[in-house]
Design a protein around this motif. Structure first.
Motif, PDB file in Angstrom:
ATOM      1  N   GLN A   1       6.873  -4.327   1.938  1.00 44.56           N
ATOM      2  CA  GLN A   1       6.199  -2.918   1.791  1.00 44.56           C
ATOM      3  C   GLN A   1       5.211  -2.547   2.617  1.00 44.56           C
ATOM      4  N   LEU A   2       3.583  -3.774   2.046  1.00 45.70           N
ATOM      5  CA  LEU A   2       2.534  -3.673   3.218  1.00 45.70           C
ATOM      6  C   LEU A   2       2.805  -3.326   4.970  1.00 45.70           C
TER       7      LEU A   2
ATOM      8  N   SER B   1       4.639  -0.233  11.411  1.00 45.18           N
ATOM      9  CA  SER B   1       6.188   0.798  12.127  1.00 45.18           C
ATOM     10  C   SER B   1       5.440   2.086  12.488  1.00 45.18           C
ATOM     11  N   PRO B   2       4.206   1.930  12.186  1.00 48.42           N
ATOM     12  CA  PRO B   2       4.330   3.321  12.975  1.00 48.42           C
ATOM     13  C   PRO B   2       3.662   3.381  14.465  1.00 48.42           C
TER      14      PRO B   2
ATOM     15  N   ARG C   1       7.420   1.139  -9.658  1.00 44.09           N
ATOM     16  CA  ARG C   1       6.684   1.807  -8.586  1.00 44.09           C
ATOM     17  C   ARG C   1       5.267   1.021  -9.523  1.00 44.09           C
TER      18      ARG C   1
ATOM     19  N   GLN D   1      -7.128   2.791   6.137  1.00 48.16           N
ATOM     20  CA  GLN D   1      -7.045   3.801   4.879  1.00 48.16           C
ATOM     21  C   GLN D   1      -6.750   3.099   3.354  1.00 48.16           C
TER      22      GLN D   1
ATOM     23  N   ALA E   1      -4.989   2.532  10.695  1.00 46.84           N
ATOM     24  CA  ALA E   1      -4.184   1.766   9.379  1.00 46.84           C
ATOM     25  C   ALA E   1      -4.643   0.916   8.107  1.00 46.84           C
TER      26      ALA E   1
ATOM     27  N   ASP F   1       5.679  -3.235   6.624  1.00 54.74           N
ATOM     28  CA  ASP F   1       6.591  -2.574   6.904  1.00 54.74           C
ATOM     29  C   ASP F   1       5.787  -0.955   6.851  1.00 54.74           C
ATOM     30  N   ASN F   2       4.514  -0.766   6.046  1.00 51.71           N
ATOM     31  CA  ASN F   2       3.954   0.269   6.534  1.00 51.71           C
ATOM     32  C   ASN F   2       2.721   0.544   7.408  1.00 51.71           C
ATOM     33  N   TYR F   3       2.608  -0.719   7.181  1.00 52.65           N
ATOM     34  CA  TYR F   3       1.315  -1.174   9.226  1.00 52.65           C
ATOM     35  C   TYR F   3       1.634  -1.579  10.189  1.00 52.65           C
TER      36      TYR F   3
END
Length: 228
Positions: free
Chosen positions: A71-72, A78-79, A20, A116, A113, A74-76
């Motif tokens: 990861q980025l 998903s919401p 991480r 951020q 997003a 998905d994080n971007y």
């Protein structure tokens, strides 16, 4: 003597923590320096480990960038994924005011997003390949992993899938080329106005208001091409 379960668990936790840390270091480095600043040595140093230890966690710098990109992305997305799918699905039943409200709400999710980590967003836009993903893959056919510089292109491909999902749920069908065109036009406008907001040339609400009006015209033309 075999290691005890407790000792093994501590090792796995420590390894996961370092992994991480490497991803976090790469993200911070890219946000500041972009692609030109990415190196295995810098990423390892930022995570507090020696460069040779990097290989205990990732096969290569490309492998790390690939995981970070996923990861980025998905994080971007998903919401906001379901909000956009639902708006497209319900398009035929929305009046002008309802569409405007839905559209502004969805656009707010995108702007929030991006802001951020606006430095990251800027570098992603700057590093975006000039050609489509097929050309990229042909040029980099020997590369096993995708890099951060391709992330905007990958996200636009995901937006195409989001639009297609909404259209399918509404009972409509359309050629993928038309969806790609709509997504590319919309993305170009959104990216330009996000950067304009960051430069304080206008407010976020001003940008979202004009984008919503533009999208009303764009969607109207786009849905006129679809078949139910």
């Amino acid at each position: 003597m075999a290691a005890s379960p407790a000792t093994e668990s501590k090792r796995e936790l420590a390894k996961a923590k370092t992994r991480r840390a490497l991803l976090k270091s790469a993200l911070q480095l890219y946000s500041v320096e972009g692609t030109c600043g990415m190196s295995m040595n810098k990423v390892a140093k930022g995570a507090g480990i020696a460069q040779p230890s990097f290989y205990n966690h990732f096969d290569s710098l490309d492998a790390l960038q690939h995981e970070l990109s996923e990861q980025l992305k998905d994080n971007y997305l998903s919401p906001m994924r379901m909000a956009w799918v639902t708006m497209i699905k319900d398009y035929d039943f929305l009046n002008k005011e309802q569409f405007n409200q839905r559209c502004q709400s969805c656009l707010t999710l995108i702007f929030d997003a991006a802001f951020q980590n606006i430095a990251l967003f800027q570098h992603l836009i700057e590093d975006r390949p000039r050609f489509g993903s097929k050309t990229i893959n042909a040029v980099n056919k020997d590369s096993e992993h995708k890099q951060l510089g391709n992330l905007i292109t990958e996200i636009q491909e995901e937006w195409t899938e989001i639009f297609i999902q909404g259209l399918q749920l509404s009972g409509r069908s359309i050629e993928r080329t038309h969806v790609n065109l709509c997504v590319d036009i919309a993305s170009a406008q959104v990216h330009e106005l996000i950067l304009g907001c960051h430069q304080e040339r206008y407010s976020k609400q001003q940008a979202i208001t004009i984008l919503s009006a533009n999208f009303a015209a764009l969607f109207g033309n786009f849905f006129a091409r679809t078949q139910q």
